[in-house]
Enzyme design. Structure first.
Site, PDB file in Angstrom:
ATOM      1  CD1 TRP A  31      -2.134  -8.844   1.522  1.00  0.00           C
ATOM      2  CD2 TRP A  31      -3.731 -10.195   0.728  1.00  0.00           C
ATOM      3  NE1 TRP A  31      -3.216  -8.733   2.345  1.00  0.00           N
ATOM      4  CE2 TRP A  31      -4.225  -9.557   1.877  1.00  0.00           C
ATOM      5  CE3 TRP A  31      -4.554 -11.096   0.042  1.00  0.00           C
ATOM      6  CZ2 TRP A  31      -5.497  -9.780   2.374  1.00  0.00           C
ATOM      7  CZ3 TRP A  31      -5.825 -11.322   0.538  1.00  0.00           C
ATOM      8  CH2 TRP A  31      -6.281 -10.675   1.691  1.00  0.00           C
ATOM      9  CG  PHE A  66       3.674 -17.098   4.922  1.00  0.00           C
ATOM     10  CD1 PHE A  66       4.275 -16.822   6.143  1.00  0.00           C
ATOM     11  CD2 PHE A  66       3.586 -18.421   4.512  1.00  0.00           C
ATOM     12  CE1 PHE A  66       4.779 -17.837   6.940  1.00  0.00           C
ATOM     13  CE2 PHE A  66       4.089 -19.444   5.300  1.00  0.00           C
ATOM     14  CZ  PHE A  66       4.685 -19.147   6.510  1.00  0.00           C
ATOM     15  CD  GLU A  67       1.504 -17.462   0.487  1.00  0.00           C
ATOM     16  OE1 GLU A  67       0.884 -18.062   1.384  1.00  0.00           O
ATOM     17  OE2 GLU A  67       1.411 -16.226   0.297  1.00  0.00           O
ATOM     18  CB  VAL A  90       2.772  -7.149   5.522  1.00  0.00           C
ATOM     19  CG1 VAL A  90       1.888  -7.653   6.646  1.00  0.00           C
ATOM     20  CG2 VAL A  90       3.295  -8.320   4.693  1.00  0.00           C
ATOM     21  CB  VAL A  91      -1.275  -2.849   5.618  1.00  0.00           C
ATOM     22  CG1 VAL A  91      -1.831  -1.681   6.429  1.00  0.00           C
ATOM     23  CG2 VAL A  91      -0.760  -2.373   4.256  1.00  0.00           C
ATOM     24  CG  HIS A  97      -1.850 -12.347   9.471  1.00  0.00           C
ATOM     25  ND1 HIS A  97      -1.734 -13.695   9.231  1.00  0.00           N
ATOM     26  CD2 HIS A  97      -1.711 -11.736   8.276  1.00  0.00           C
ATOM     27  CE1 HIS A  97      -1.521 -13.893   7.935  1.00  0.00           C
ATOM     28  NE2 HIS A  97      -1.510 -12.711   7.338  1.00  0.00           N
ATOM     29  CG  PHE A 122      13.215  -7.479   2.977  1.00  0.00           C
ATOM     30  CD1 PHE A 122      12.662  -8.671   3.400  1.00  0.00           C
ATOM     31  CD2 PHE A 122      12.676  -6.288   3.442  1.00  0.00           C
ATOM     32  CE1 PHE A 122      11.581  -8.682   4.268  1.00  0.00           C
ATOM     33  CE2 PHE A 122      11.595  -6.291   4.305  1.00  0.00           C
ATOM     34  CZ  PHE A 122      11.040  -7.493   4.714  1.00  0.00           C
ATOM     35  NE  ARG A 136       7.676   4.337   4.475  1.00  0.00           N
ATOM     36  CZ  ARG A 136       6.949   5.312   5.051  1.00  0.00           C
ATOM     37  NH1 ARG A 136       5.728   5.577   4.620  1.00  0.00           N
ATOM     38  NH2 ARG A 136       7.451   6.017   6.040  1.00  0.00           N
TER      39      ARG A 136
END
Length: 167
Positions: A31, A66-67, A90-91, A97, A122, A136
């Site tokens: 994603w 998430f996975e 993740v934006v 969500h 992380f 970034r």
């Protein structure tokens, strides 16, 4: 915002331990692939600069951020690696969500660090907009992938030193 004060790709090369004997797993989210591929490239290039051969880096992809924790756990259980880097992006959108995914992955990586004898790093961007993610992932604030790779090297070294000192 920490990256206003420090570029993610800037570090003292000579203060990073030799990584030639280290083995790494990287689990990257598909994603926001335009961002995660740049993060993955940054991590792999940094590992290579520190002496890690391509055969000592195992890369796997999962559909979304998430996975990542499931993928990282399966990698820890099936591959002989010294550390695992999770890479995602993740934006923030118009729904909650973002909060749920970011919180779940953060907690999941923390739990993996407590459950397994190797460090889980992380390497996920959690940004307000796509411009912050681009900044970034090789843009004006460097590359979070570089930072994650250096952190993985240092944590493996830390683990090895602590285990040696205890004996």
């Amino acid at each position: 915002m920490a990256t206003v004060y420090q570029n993610l790709s800037e570090y003292d090369f000579d203060k990073v331990p030799d990584a030639s004997s280290m083995r790494f797993g990287i689990v990257a989210s598909e994603w926001n692939q335009n961002i995660t591929e740049k993060l993955l490239e940054g991590a792999c290039n940094t590992l290579e600069r520190h002496g890690v051969s391509e055969k000592n880096v195992c890369v796997e992809r999962v559909p979304g951020s998430f996975e990542l924790t499931y993928g990282a756990r399966k990698m820890a259980e099936s591959k002989d690696v010294d550390a695992i880097i999770v890479i995602g992006c993740v934006v923030r959108g118009d729904t909650p969500h973002f909060d749920y995914v970011c919180s779940a992955v953060t907690q999941g990586v923390t739990e993996l660090n407590l459950q397994y004898g190797i460090p889980f790093i992380f390497g996920m961007l959690t940004t307000e907009n796509i411009q912050q993610a681009e900044d970034r992932s090789g843009g004006r604030y460097g590359n979070k992938g570089d930072e994650a790779a250096v952190t993985a090297i240092k944590m493996i070294d830390f683990s090895r030193r602590i285990c040696t000192e205890k004996k």
